[in-house]
Scaffold this active site. Structure first.
Site, PDB file in Angstrom:
ATOM      1  N   TYR A 129      59.010  12.416 -49.018  1.00 38.70           N
ATOM      2  CA  TYR A 129      59.897  12.849 -47.943  1.00 38.70           C
ATOM      3  C   TYR A 129      61.344  12.585 -48.326  1.00 38.70           C
ATOM      4  O   TYR A 129      61.632  11.629 -49.034  1.00 38.70           O
ATOM      5  CB  TYR A 129      59.562  12.107 -46.646  1.00 38.70           C
ATOM      6  CG  TYR A 129      58.210  12.484 -46.090  1.00 38.70           C
ATOM      7  CD1 TYR A 129      58.074  13.567 -45.233  1.00 38.70           C
ATOM      8  CD2 TYR A 129      57.073  11.778 -46.464  1.00 38.70           C
ATOM      9  CE1 TYR A 129      56.837  13.928 -44.737  1.00 38.70           C
ATOM     10  CE2 TYR A 129      55.819  12.136 -45.979  1.00 38.70           C
ATOM     11  CZ  TYR A 129      55.715  13.206 -45.107  1.00 38.70           C
ATOM     12  OH  TYR A 129      54.486  13.567 -44.625  1.00 38.70           O
TER      13      TYR A 129
ATOM     14  N   ASP B 204      55.321  -2.258 -36.715  1.00 37.84           N
ATOM     15  CA  ASP B 204      55.844  -1.311 -37.702  1.00 37.84           C
ATOM     16  C   ASP B 204      55.120   0.034 -37.561  1.00 37.84           C
ATOM     17  O   ASP B 204      53.998   0.086 -37.058  1.00 37.84           O
ATOM     18  CB  ASP B 204      55.647  -1.876 -39.115  1.00 37.84           C
ATOM     19  CG  ASP B 204      56.563  -1.214 -40.140  1.00 37.84           C
ATOM     20  OD1 ASP B 204      57.601  -0.637 -39.737  1.00 37.84           O
ATOM     21  OD2 ASP B 204      56.262  -1.279 -41.350  1.00 37.84           O
ATOM     22  N   GLU B 205      55.740   1.101 -38.013  1.00 36.53           N
ATOM     23  CA  GLU B 205      55.150   2.452 -37.994  1.00 36.53           C
ATOM     24  C   GLU B 205      54.662   2.821 -36.590  1.00 36.53           C
ATOM     25  O   GLU B 205      53.607   3.444 -36.416  1.00 36.53           O
ATOM     26  CB  GLU B 205      53.972   2.546 -38.979  1.00 36.53           C
ATOM     27  CG  GLU B 205      54.288   2.112 -40.403  1.00 36.53           C
ATOM     28  CD  GLU B 205      55.007   3.172 -41.235  1.00 36.53           C
ATOM     29  OE1 GLU B 205      55.380   4.220 -40.677  1.00 36.53           O
ATOM     30  OE2 GLU B 205      55.208   2.937 -42.427  1.00 36.53           O
TER      31      GLU B 205
ATOM     32  N   LYS C  58      63.687   0.471 -41.897  1.00 38.13           N
ATOM     33  CA  LYS C  58      63.004  -0.066 -40.715  1.00 38.13           C
ATOM     34  C   LYS C  58      62.161  -1.285 -41.049  1.00 38.13           C
ATOM     35  O   LYS C  58      62.183  -2.277 -40.330  1.00 38.13           O
ATOM     36  CB  LYS C  58      62.130   1.019 -40.074  1.00 38.13           C
ATOM     37  CG  LYS C  58      62.951   2.136 -39.436  1.00 38.13           C
ATOM     38  CD  LYS C  58      62.076   3.182 -38.782  1.00 38.13           C
ATOM     39  CE  LYS C  58      61.234   3.937 -39.779  1.00 38.13           C
ATOM     40  NZ  LYS C  58      62.012   4.693 -40.776  1.00 38.13           N
TER      41      LYS C  58
ATOM     42  N   MET D 245      63.137   8.553 -42.294  1.00 42.88           N
ATOM     43  CA  MET D 245      62.494   7.826 -43.381  1.00 42.88           C
ATOM     44  C   MET D 245      63.584   7.115 -44.192  1.00 42.88           C
ATOM     45  O   MET D 245      64.705   7.607 -44.287  1.00 42.88           O
ATOM     46  CB  MET D 245      61.748   8.770 -44.327  1.00 42.88           C
ATOM     47  CG  MET D 245      60.846   9.770 -43.653  1.00 42.88           C
ATOM     48  SD  MET D 245      59.181   9.212 -43.390  1.00 42.88           S
ATOM     49  CE  MET D 245      58.554   9.069 -45.038  1.00 42.88           C
ATOM     50  N   ASN D 246      63.217   6.013 -44.793  1.00 45.63           N
ATOM     51  CA  ASN D 246      64.142   5.299 -45.686  1.00 45.63           C
ATOM     52  C   ASN D 246      65.393   4.785 -44.982  1.00 45.63           C
ATOM     53  O   ASN D 246      66.441   4.661 -45.598  1.00 45.63           O
ATOM     54  CB  ASN D 246      64.572   6.178 -46.869  1.00 45.63           C
ATOM     55  CG  ASN D 246      63.397   6.778 -47.591  1.00 45.63           C
ATOM     56  OD1 ASN D 246      62.408   6.089 -47.835  1.00 45.63           O
ATOM     57  ND2 ASN D 246      63.467   8.055 -47.905  1.00 45.63           N
TER      58      ASN D 246
ATOM     59  N   CYS E  89      74.026  14.775 -48.779  1.00 41.39           N
ATOM     60  CA  CYS E  89      75.391  15.308 -48.691  1.00 41.39           C
ATOM     61  C   CYS E  89      76.368  14.262 -48.151  1.00 41.39           C
ATOM     62  O   CYS E  89      77.570  14.502 -48.122  1.00 41.39           O
ATOM     63  CB  CYS E  89      75.417  16.539 -47.785  1.00 41.39           C
ATOM     64  SG  CYS E  89      75.230  16.144 -46.040  1.00 41.39           S
TER      65      CYS E  89
HETATM   66 ZN   LIG Z   1      73.055  16.836 -45.521  1.00 41.37          ZN
END
Ligand SMILES: [Zn+2]
Length: 212
Positions: free
Chosen positions: A195, A101-102, A15, A11-12, A161
């Site tokens: 998400y 898309d999707e 796309k 996600m994100n 991270c």
């Molecule tokens: Zn991570």
């Protein structure tokens, strides 16, 4: 020979932005494209919206029972008729590309249709989608695309991270959940379901080492 392309990511990973940019690149050269997405997608019904703010209405939605190749053929004929009627010199009269898309929400049989559009009908198909659901399992459409696509390209995004994100963790009301339906019912109504794209290490930490 035209090809079926699968551009996938968490996600994100941009796309929809990449899809709209690809459409723009074709149209800048005076070529026609068709945009489609599965009907099941609930955020914004018939819109493809990028997080950068660009939005565009699709040419057609693909229902779960639809023959995607036949739907494409209908819209291709419309483009051909309109282009010929316009009689504008230097504007090409056929569809140069189908952008989906999707694509993770398409049925496997509809991915087969997309391969036929590329190989038998000679029109390149660029499908964009998420590889896996919030429980790290492949969506049926994505699994079939992994099997059939001539070309696989990963669109990358970053975990909190800093590592490359691989999975999509689901949050309901801001808390991580690891049980539930592949497509959350809540997505139909509230913004309660969100998400977060995560690397495997962060996902395993949040899930207590569970993968499914
Ligand atoms: Zn991570």
């Amino acid at each position: 020979m035209a090809k079926l392309y699968f551009r996938y990511g968490a996600m994100n990973s941009g796309k929809s932005t990449a899809l709209l940019q690809a459409a723009f690149n074709y149209e800048e050269r005076g070529q026609h494209v068709l945009l489609a997405k599965p009907e099941i997608d609930t955020k914004g019904a018939d819109q493809i919206s990028s997080r950068l703010g660009v939005e565009r209405t699709v040419d057609f939605l693909i229902g779960p029972e639809d023959d995607a190749r036949e739907l494409f053929a209908e819209h291709r004929r419309r483009v051909q008729r309109e282009a010929e009627a316009a009689l504008v010199p230097d504007v090409r009269t056929d569809v140069a590309c189908l952008l989906v898309d999707e694509a993770q929400f398409l049925q496997p049989e509809q991915i087969d249709d997309l391969l036929r559009v590329a190989v038998s009908d000679g029109i390149p198909v660029l499908a964009y989608g998420i590889r896996t659901d919030f429980q790290t399992r492949a969506f049926p459409g994505s699994a079939r695309l992994m099997e059939l696509a001539h070309s696989l390209e990963e669109l990358k995004t970053i975990c909190r991270c800093g590592s490359k994100a691989l999975f999509n963790a689901r949050l309901v009301g801001g808390r991580f959940v690891f049980d539930g339906d592949q497509v959350a019912i809540d997505e139909l109504s509230a913004d309660r379901v969100t998400y977060e794209s995560m690397c495997a290490r962060c996902y395993l930490r949040e899930s207590g080492e569970r993968l499914r």
